[in-house]
Design an enzyme around this catalytic site. Structure first.
Site, PDB file in Angstrom:
ATOM      1  N   SER A  23       0.829  -1.210   0.000  1.00 46.41           N
ATOM      2  CA  SER A  23       0.000   0.000   0.000  1.00 46.41           C
ATOM      3  C   SER A  23       0.862   1.258   0.000  1.00 46.41           C
ATOM      4  CB  SER A  23      -0.936  -0.006   1.211  1.00 46.41           C
ATOM      5  OG  SER A  23      -0.202  -0.179   2.408  1.00 46.41           O
ATOM      6  N   ASN A 110      -1.996  -2.583  13.040  1.00 47.40           N
ATOM      7  CA  ASN A 110      -3.461  -2.435  13.035  1.00 47.40           C
ATOM      8  C   ASN A 110      -3.908  -1.198  13.812  1.00 47.40           C
ATOM      9  OD1 ASN A 110      -3.207  -4.802  11.687  1.00 47.40           O
ATOM     10  ND2 ASN A 110      -4.147  -6.100  13.254  1.00 47.40           N
ATOM     11  N   THR A 155     -40.255  25.325 -10.484  1.00 49.78           N
ATOM     12  CA  THR A 155     -40.510  23.963 -10.004  1.00 49.78           C
ATOM     13  C   THR A 155     -40.724  23.145 -11.272  1.00 49.78           C
ATOM     14  OG1 THR A 155     -42.903  24.238  -9.860  1.00 49.78           O
ATOM     15  CG2 THR A 155     -41.638  24.784  -7.876  1.00 49.78           C
ATOM     16  N   HIS A 156     -40.270  21.918 -11.259  1.00 48.92           N
ATOM     17  CA  HIS A 156     -40.312  21.068 -12.469  1.00 48.92           C
ATOM     18  C   HIS A 156     -39.554  21.727 -13.625  1.00 48.92           C
ATOM     19  CE1 HIS A 156     -43.668  18.930 -10.424  1.00 48.92           C
ATOM     20  NE2 HIS A 156     -43.990  20.148 -10.051  1.00 48.92           N
ATOM     21  N   SER A 277     -14.007  25.792 -27.693  1.00 45.89           N
ATOM     22  CA  SER A 277     -14.166  24.567 -28.484  1.00 45.89           C
ATOM     23  C   SER A 277     -13.007  24.474 -29.460  1.00 45.89           C
ATOM     24  CB  SER A 277     -15.493  24.618 -29.221  1.00 45.89           C
ATOM     25  OG  SER A 277     -15.461  23.769 -30.349  1.00 45.89           O
ATOM     26  N   LYS A 283     -17.693  29.237 -29.400  1.00 53.01           N
ATOM     27  CA  LYS A 283     -18.167  28.616 -28.165  1.00 53.01           C
ATOM     28  C   LYS A 283     -17.432  29.028 -26.898  1.00 53.01           C
ATOM     29  CE  LYS A 283     -20.498  25.501 -27.662  1.00 53.01           C
ATOM     30  NZ  LYS A 283     -20.808  24.154 -27.206  1.00 53.01           N
ATOM     31  N   ASN A 285     -17.594  27.298 -23.014  1.00 47.56           N
ATOM     32  CA  ASN A 285     -18.234  26.161 -22.351  1.00 47.56           C
ATOM     33  C   ASN A 285     -18.062  26.209 -20.831  1.00 47.56           C
ATOM     34  OD1 ASN A 285     -19.074  25.036 -24.803  1.00 47.56           O
ATOM     35  ND2 ASN A 285     -17.093  24.025 -25.089  1.00 47.56           N
ATOM     36  N   GLU A 290     -19.763  21.580 -15.326  1.00 48.97           N
ATOM     37  CA  GLU A 290     -20.032  20.210 -15.799  1.00 48.97           C
ATOM     38  C   GLU A 290     -19.180  19.197 -15.043  1.00 48.97           C
ATOM     39  OE1 GLU A 290     -20.604  20.203 -20.406  1.00 48.97           O
ATOM     40  OE2 GLU A 290     -19.250  21.821 -19.875  1.00 48.97           O
ATOM     41  N   TYR A 317      -9.287  -6.679  12.694  1.00 49.41           N
ATOM     42  CA  TYR A 317      -8.661  -6.165  11.472  1.00 49.41           C
ATOM     43  C   TYR A 317      -8.678  -7.223  10.377  1.00 49.41           C
ATOM     44  CZ  TYR A 317      -5.319  -4.358   8.132  1.00 49.41           C
ATOM     45  OH  TYR A 317      -4.741  -3.926   6.974  1.00 49.41           O
ATOM     46  N   GLN A 322      -7.382  -2.144   4.122  1.00 45.61           N
ATOM     47  CA  GLN A 322      -6.392  -1.348   3.393  1.00 45.61           C
ATOM     48  C   GLN A 322      -7.055  -0.578   2.239  1.00 45.61           C
ATOM     49  OE1 GLN A 322      -2.247  -2.664   3.015  1.00 45.61           O
ATOM     50  NE2 GLN A 322      -2.687  -3.052   0.874  1.00 45.61           N
ATOM     51  N   LYS A 325      -8.106   3.656   2.081  1.00 48.56           N
ATOM     52  CA  LYS A 325      -7.345   4.881   1.876  1.00 48.56           C
ATOM     53  C   LYS A 325      -7.505   5.517   0.493  1.00 48.56           C
ATOM     54  CE  LYS A 325      -4.132   2.599   4.105  1.00 48.56           C
ATOM     55  NZ  LYS A 325      -5.066   1.951   5.062  1.00 48.56           N
TER      56      LYS A 325
HETATM   57  N1  ARG Z   1      -1.108  -1.285   5.070  1.00 49.29           N
HETATM   58  C1  ARG Z   1      -2.033  -1.797   6.020  1.00 49.29           C
HETATM   59  C2  ARG Z   1      -3.382  -1.076   5.893  1.00 49.29           C
HETATM   60  O1  ARG Z   1      -3.435  -0.104   5.221  1.00 49.29           O
HETATM   61  C3  ARG Z   1      -1.499  -1.600   7.388  1.00 49.29           C
HETATM   62  C4  ARG Z   1      -1.980  -2.581   8.393  1.00 49.29           C
HETATM   63  C5  ARG Z   1      -1.399  -3.908   8.118  1.00 49.29           C
HETATM   64  N2  ARG Z   1      -1.742  -4.818   9.135  1.00 49.29           N
HETATM   65  C6  ARG Z   1      -1.541  -6.142   9.010  1.00 49.29           C
HETATM   66  N3  ARG Z   1      -1.933  -6.864  10.004  1.00 49.29           N
HETATM   67  N4  ARG Z   1      -0.982  -6.651   7.952  1.00 49.29           N
HETATM   68  O2  ARG Z   1      -4.372  -1.479   6.444  1.00 49.29           O
END
Ligand code: ARG
Length: 462
Positions: A23, A110, A155-156, A277, A283, A285, A290, A317, A322, A325
């Site tokens: 990660s 964790n 409205t509408h 454009s 144009k 835009n 959008e 956990y 993971q 993120k």
């Molecule tokens: N990279 C992991 C995550 O984002 C960190 C935690 C990893 N924990 C484990 N028991 N392998 O969740």
């Protein structure tokens, strides 16, 4: 290649495992939070006597160096760095020698990762709330500038009754105000330290989770170690709150798209906040509006994706977590950019108030006022509605102009004609929270007070 956990393994990791498992490419942006967490953890370990002051000092100085290297880009990542936590620990161990090997005492990735993500989210949501505040101020300024200008209310998407432009702009402002309240609420629930929960069950060592929580600026520590390492409600909430904020920006964007068409002609777009454009020379835009509309789909997708990830997870956990993120980072980045661009777009919109008034001065816009005139004279509303509806039908059939029908109807009396004058209908919206100049003057005050109170609360948190 030596991983942090190689002790139990005879073979090293396969390439495919590493590619899927790592990660680091995305979680490295939490390095400051990871280092802050480690600093607090090490200080705590020394306080409770689990490591010596000398070791704590060596680790703290290695953390400083590591942070500086990560900040200036000179940090050398190793193939074994699967995430930011392992990268930092590896480097600290290189720099601090034997002391470094004590850094992870009583801690698991964790509780570490949950701590990092909470710290990151708290700060980020606060910054986004401040950007929303800035945009609200732009809407308020544009509303002040709009004075008594008015436009058709819909409205509408059919013309309904005229409303002050200020009223319309502040309608979007109040939606954003609720977004800020929701951000503040979410920050409150994010503000809980999971550090000390360990892998899932706490520790046999005399750790001090309250101390590290306070050190890291959290308002509280976790109550349940299983919950602490598996809870990502705060991420899901952040994704929801930001998706809803994105939906609000999308709705405003949609109106700007409509308003900037030749058919509406209510606004002109500033050169710096619109595009041309490649083929059609004439144009201009409304791309920002959008894209705001388009990005809302992505924000909703990030929320739906995370909820789907979470729904089947047993305590505590699981590596699935993971996956929290990337959607979180993507949503925050997307919302920040969209807010800034929409702020620029709205602050430079050219309001074509003559054209707005012209569209709103359709005499049918006063139909309800005529019916209400009859109500004031004692007629039941349903009958009054039918009388005026009859005039509308006749006028649309092209027999006699609406104004002439109104003037000729004795039931409506002599005051009726004046209601059809340009701008008359909007001035009659006098009830609290309504669209006319009187209640809007009050609303301007209330909006300004609300904004000041939100900014004050944000300042207290930053
Ligand atoms: N990279 C992991 C995550 O984002 C960190 C935690 C990893 N924990 C484990 N028991 N392998 O969740």
């Amino acid at each position: 290649m030596a991983t942090l956990w190689h002790g139990r393994f005879e073979d090293g990791p396969a390439e495919a495992l590493q590619a899927l498992n790592d990660s680091l490419p995305f979680d490295r942006r939490m390095f400051r939070e990871d280092i802050a967490g480690s600093r607090a953890h090490v200080a705590m370990l020394a306080r409770v006597g689990l490591i010596s002051d000398a070791d704590a000092a060596a680790i703290a100085s290695a953390l400083d160096t590591t942070e500086a290297e990560l900040a200036d880009g000179s940090f050398d990542f190793a193939a074994s760095d699967e995430d930011i936590h392992t990268a930092v620990e590896r480097r600290v161990t290189e720099l601090a020698g034997a002391a470094g090997a004590r850094l992870h005492t009583g801690r698991s990735r964790n509780d570490q990762v949950a701590t990092d993500v909470r710290l990151w989210t708290k700060r980020e949501l606060l910054e986004i709330a401040a950007l929303v505040g800035r945009f609200q101020a732009t809407l308020a300024a544009r509303a002040d500038e709009a004075g008594d200008a008015y436009l058709p209310g819909y409205t509408h998407l059919q013309q309904a009754q005229p409303v002050l432009l200020a009223h319309h702009l502040m309608a979007h402002g109040w939606a954003l105000a609720r977004d800020v309240e929701r951000l503040l609420d979410t920050i409150g629930r994010t503000d809980v330290s999971p550090l000390g929960a360990g892998a899932l069950a706490g520790s046999s060592l005399p750790l001090d989770p309250d101390g590290v929580a306070a050190d890291l600026g959290f308002s509280a520590r976790f109550q349940n170690s299983l919950d602490a390492v598996s809870d990502r409600d705060f991420v899901a909430e952040a994704l929801f709150v930001l998706a809803l904020l994105g939906v609000h920006l999308s709705r405003l964007g949609e109106e700007i798209v409509l308003w900037s068409t030749d058919e509406f002609g209510f606004v002109g777009l500033d050169d710096a906040f619109s595009t041309g454009s490649s083929m059609l020379p004439q144009k201009k835009n409304p791309d920002i509006a959008e894209i705001a509309r388009g990005k809302a789909g992505r924000l909703i997708g990030n929320l739906a994706g995370l909820l789907a990830t979470l729904k089947g997870l047993p305590l505590a956990y699981d590596k699935d977590l993971q996956e929290d993120k990337e959607p979180l980072f993507d949503t925050c980045d997307t919302v920040r950019l969209t807010l800034l661009a929409m702020d620029g777009l709205v602050s430079t919109l050219q309001m074509k108030t003559d054209r707005m008034a012209e569209a709103a001065d359709n005499p049918f816009g006063a139909a309800i006022d005529l019916a209400e005139l009859l109500v004031l004279a004692g007629l039941p509303f349903r009958e009054a509605h039918a009388v005026v509806g009859g005039h509308v039908r006749a006028a649309l059939a092209g027999e006699v102009p609406f104004a002439d029908l109104v003037a000729a109807d004795e039931r409506l009396g002599p005051e009726a004609a004046a209601l059809l004058e340009p701008g008359a209908a909007v001035r009659r919206r006098t009830t609290p929270g309504g669209a006319g100049p009187e209640p809007v003057a009050v609303q301007r005050e209330q909006f300004a007070q609300m904004l000041a109170s939100q900014l004050e609360r944000l300042a207290l948190l930053s």
